[in-house]
Enzyme design. Structure first.
Site, PDB file in Angstrom:
ATOM      1  N   CYS A   1      42.607  93.945  55.860  1.00 55.38           N
ATOM      2  CA  CYS A   1      43.774  94.493  56.559  1.00 55.38           C
ATOM      3  C   CYS A   1      44.852  93.416  56.737  1.00 55.38           C
ATOM      4  O   CYS A   1      45.534  93.074  55.789  1.00 55.38           O
ATOM      5  CB  CYS A   1      43.357  95.148  57.875  1.00 55.38           C
ATOM      6  SG  CYS A   1      44.567  96.340  58.442  1.00 55.38           S
TER       7      CYS A   1
ATOM      8  N   HIS B   1      39.123  98.728  56.294  1.00 53.25           N
ATOM      9  CA  HIS B   1      38.097  97.914  56.947  1.00 53.25           C
ATOM     10  C   HIS B   1      36.731  98.253  56.351  1.00 53.25           C
ATOM     11  O   HIS B   1      36.056  99.160  56.845  1.00 53.25           O
ATOM     12  CB  HIS B   1      38.103  98.181  58.460  1.00 53.25           C
ATOM     13  CG  HIS B   1      39.306  97.629  59.131  1.00 53.25           C
ATOM     14  ND1 HIS B   1      39.331  96.365  59.675  1.00 53.25           N
ATOM     15  CD2 HIS B   1      40.539  98.146  59.315  1.00 53.25           C
ATOM     16  CE1 HIS B   1      40.534  96.139  60.178  1.00 53.25           C
ATOM     17  NE2 HIS B   1      41.283  97.205  59.975  1.00 53.25           N
TER      18      HIS B   1
ATOM     19  N   GLU C   1      33.982  96.803  56.621  1.00 54.63           N
ATOM     20  CA  GLU C   1      32.859  96.520  57.527  1.00 54.63           C
ATOM     21  C   GLU C   1      32.421  97.753  58.312  1.00 54.63           C
ATOM     22  O   GLU C   1      31.271  97.843  58.746  1.00 54.63           O
ATOM     23  CB  GLU C   1      33.223  95.374  58.482  1.00 54.63           C
ATOM     24  CG  GLU C   1      34.282  95.674  59.548  1.00 54.63           C
ATOM     25  CD  GLU C   1      35.726  95.503  59.081  1.00 54.63           C
ATOM     26  OE1 GLU C   1      35.959  95.528  57.848  1.00 54.63           O
ATOM     27  OE2 GLU C   1      36.624  95.369  59.939  1.00 54.63           O
TER      28      GLU C   1
HETATM   29  N1  GLN Z   1      48.795  94.183  62.111  1.00 61.78           N
HETATM   30  C1  GLN Z   1      48.607  94.764  60.822  1.00 61.78           C
HETATM   31  C2  GLN Z   1      49.149  96.181  60.733  1.00 61.78           C
HETATM   32  O1  GLN Z   1      49.393  96.801  61.728  1.00 61.78           O
HETATM   33  C3  GLN Z   1      47.159  94.728  60.413  1.00 61.78           C
HETATM   34  C4  GLN Z   1      46.300  95.599  61.265  1.00 61.78           C
HETATM   35  C5  GLN Z   1      44.834  95.272  61.131  1.00 61.78           C
HETATM   36  O2  GLN Z   1      44.494  94.205  60.643  1.00 61.78           O
HETATM   37  N2  GLN Z   1      43.974  96.162  61.575  1.00 61.78           N
HETATM   38  O3  GLN Z   1      49.327  96.689  59.658  1.00 61.78           O
END
Ligand code: GLN
Length: 550
Positions: free
Chosen positions: A392, A521, A523
């Site tokens: 992410c 994600h 995970e």
């Molecule tokens: N801050 C980033 C976004 O909003 C990544 C979010 C995250 O890593 N869950 O896109």
């Protein structure tokens, strides 16, 4: 999950006593796992706070925000439930006092209670019970496992306790069972197990009208027979209904411990159910994990470079995913927490911070603190052939790093930095268009399960062995479509995108042992029996050639 049988649904309620942090979620998930071979089980978690969900809470205080396929942001215990039972949980299954009160206030304004004074009892407790029944009916569940957050005696969870007390009278004694998880300390100097805190906490529960059927004593070690007898005497239950919950270095061992302690037999008998545990493969994997903890034949170290490194609970699912890989590959995976603030401040250099590291994860995150430190760490991985997985924010920052250092866009950054008052000239990472109008913070990100289309002929395609996979997201920003061509020309391969091809969801680099970033994600969907492939390949590649063996 299993097909529902036709009999009346059963309920198991898990409460906690004495102190928090005893692993009630893992105990509840383990109990569900032990009964899930023939029964359709729905796990329900009751949290006392007034937030609608934990999505806006600081993970340092509250632990990881777990994201469900339906987009719900829920308590991290749902991670345990999904990993232990293999279910796909729903947002509705996480009750919070915020959700309960919101429904009541809406009903009151709508006129549903016309004429009545709306009161804590019966209106709040009725609302809670009706939420339980709705979930059980919708899911056609044989058994609901209700975990009540906090410890008995906390004011904020009192309505849940009162609701389950009433539930007992409604569904009948044979259809509900109460399990109380308490703490049995061994004070230093005394060196023996002490039952007084358990007695006091069971007394507190009795005063609220609930007599536990089973007591699980969390302790450094197995409870002695003498202590089991003492708890049995003071707390009005049979000795074989006192179960040991000893410390373990592998949480996946808990279902095995409970089974050995005779918990399954008690549950079958008391609830008149039969659902024998299926733990063959699980047991083998647990044995491997435990063997590798004490005498590893091979090991590797993965660095997690992030901001919330102060609290490992904020990265709970990442740690689990790495454990799954260790079990699968039969190696020990050591973790090193690298605080990117320190790299940013220059207190340590990347070479020093990552010395002896087999692979690096830059996990999800928000805000700009520590960002330059993360970018420095990513650059170091790219230039020094260190296997890297960016998750992410980790992927977004890998794109920023590449744009700055390989595509000549010197002022490349994420627009997220603007929130901190920075002027961003080249926002290679920008807000998703639909996010631009949004002001509210709660549940407004791009959330939950989405399909990822995988480009043929790429590393991602070779690893995932599929044209499409479903993964879970939680973000507001994306790779800015205006820069995609330049980034691709510079060498980034976008190997996964959303169905409409707009959002870039996987990036990879050629000529590097393993450099992958994903907007989702991975995970959250990794399982002990089926580790996530992106994690698995990171760990595999983190082994030096001589350690790789076959
Ligand atoms: N801050 C980033 C976004 O909003 C990544 C979010 C995250 O890593 N869950 O896109």
């Amino acid at each position: 999950m299993k097909q529902k049988s036709s009999s009346t649904p059963k309920f198991i309620v898990v409460t906690g006593g004495v102190i928090s942090g005893l692993g009630k979620g893992i105990a509840a998930a383990s109990i569900a796992r032990l009964l899930s071979s023939k029964l359709k089980i729905v796990p329900i978690k009751c949290d006392g706070y007034l937030n609608t969900d934990p999505g806006t809470m600081n993970p340092i205080e509250h632990g990881e925000v777990f994201v469900l396929d339906d987009g719900g942001e829920v308590d991290m215990d749902f991670g345990h439930y999904e990993r232990f039972i293999g279910c796909t949980a729903k947002f509705e299954w996480n009750l919070t006092m915020g959700k309960v009160f919101k429904r009541i206030l809406e009903k009151e304004r709508h006129g549903d209670y016309l004429g009545s004074t709306v009161q804590f009892i019966p209106h709040v407790t009725n609302e809670i019970k009706s939420m339980f029944h709705t979930i059980v009916e919708k899911e056609k569940a044989d058994l609901a496992l209700i975990e009540i957050g906090g410890t008995v005696g906390d004011l904020e969870n009192q309505f849940y306790i009162e609701a389950v007390r009433q539930l007992k009278n409604e569904v009948g004694r044979d259809n509900i069972l109460f399990i109380h998880l308490t703490y049995v300390p061994i004070p230093s100097g005394v060196n023996e197990q002490k039952t007084k805190p358990t007695q006091m906490s069971v007394k507190a529960l009795n005063e609220l009208g609930i007599e536990p059927d089973i007591i699980i004593g969390r302790c450094q070690e197995y409870l002695t027979q003498k202590i089991k007898e003492k708890i049995s005497l003071y707390c009005n239950i049979d000795t074989d209904e006192v179960i040991s919950g000893p410390d373990t270095n592998c949480v996946y061992e808990i279902p095995l411990i409970f089974e050995n302690e005779g918990l399954v037999a008690s549950l079958h008998k008391k609830l008149s159910i039969y659902s024998p545990p299926y733990l063959k493969e699980w047991r083998e994997l647990v044995e491997r994990i435990k063997k590798n903890i004490s005498e590893p034949s091979r090991q590797t170290t993965i660095a997690i470079c992030g901001k919330y490194t102060a609290l490992e609970d904020s990265y709970a699912s990442i740690i689990e995913a790495l454990t799954h890989c260790g079990a699968q590959l039969d190696i020990k995976v050591n973790l090193k927490w690298v605080d990117t603030d320190e790299i940013e401040k220059g207190t340590v250099g990347p070479a020093e911070a990552l010395e002896g590291i087999g692979g690096v994860i830059v996990p999800g995150g928000f805000g700009v603190r520590g960002v330059e430190g993360k970018i420095t760490a990513i650059r170091y991985c790219r230039e020094n052939n260190i296997p890297f997985l960016g998750i992410c924010y980790g992927m977004q920052l890998a794109v920023v790093e590449y744009a700055r250092n390989k595509c000549g866009i010197k002022e490349a950054h994420t627009a997220e930095a603007e929130a901190d008052g920075k002027k961003v000239k080249n926002a290679v990472i920008d807000l998703l268009p639909e996010q631009k109008k949004i002001k509210d913070k709660g549940a407004t990100m791009r959330l939950g399960g989405h399909d990822v289309i995988i480009k043929k002929g790429t590393l991602a395609h070779r690893i995932l062995k599929a044209d499409t996979v479903r993964r879970r997201f939680r973000h507001r920003y994306e790779v800015n479509p205006q820069y995609i061509q330049t980034l691709e020309k510079g060498g980034i391969i976008f190997s996964g995108c959303a169905g409409d091809k707009r959002i870039m969801q996987i990036m990879e680099l050629e000529g590097h042992p393993y450099f992958v970033g994903c907007q989702f994600h991975p995970e959250l969907t990794s399982r002990l029996e089926v580790p996530d492939p992106f994690f698995l390949h990171l760990v595999k590649n983190s082994l030096t050639p001589e350690k790789k063996g076959n």
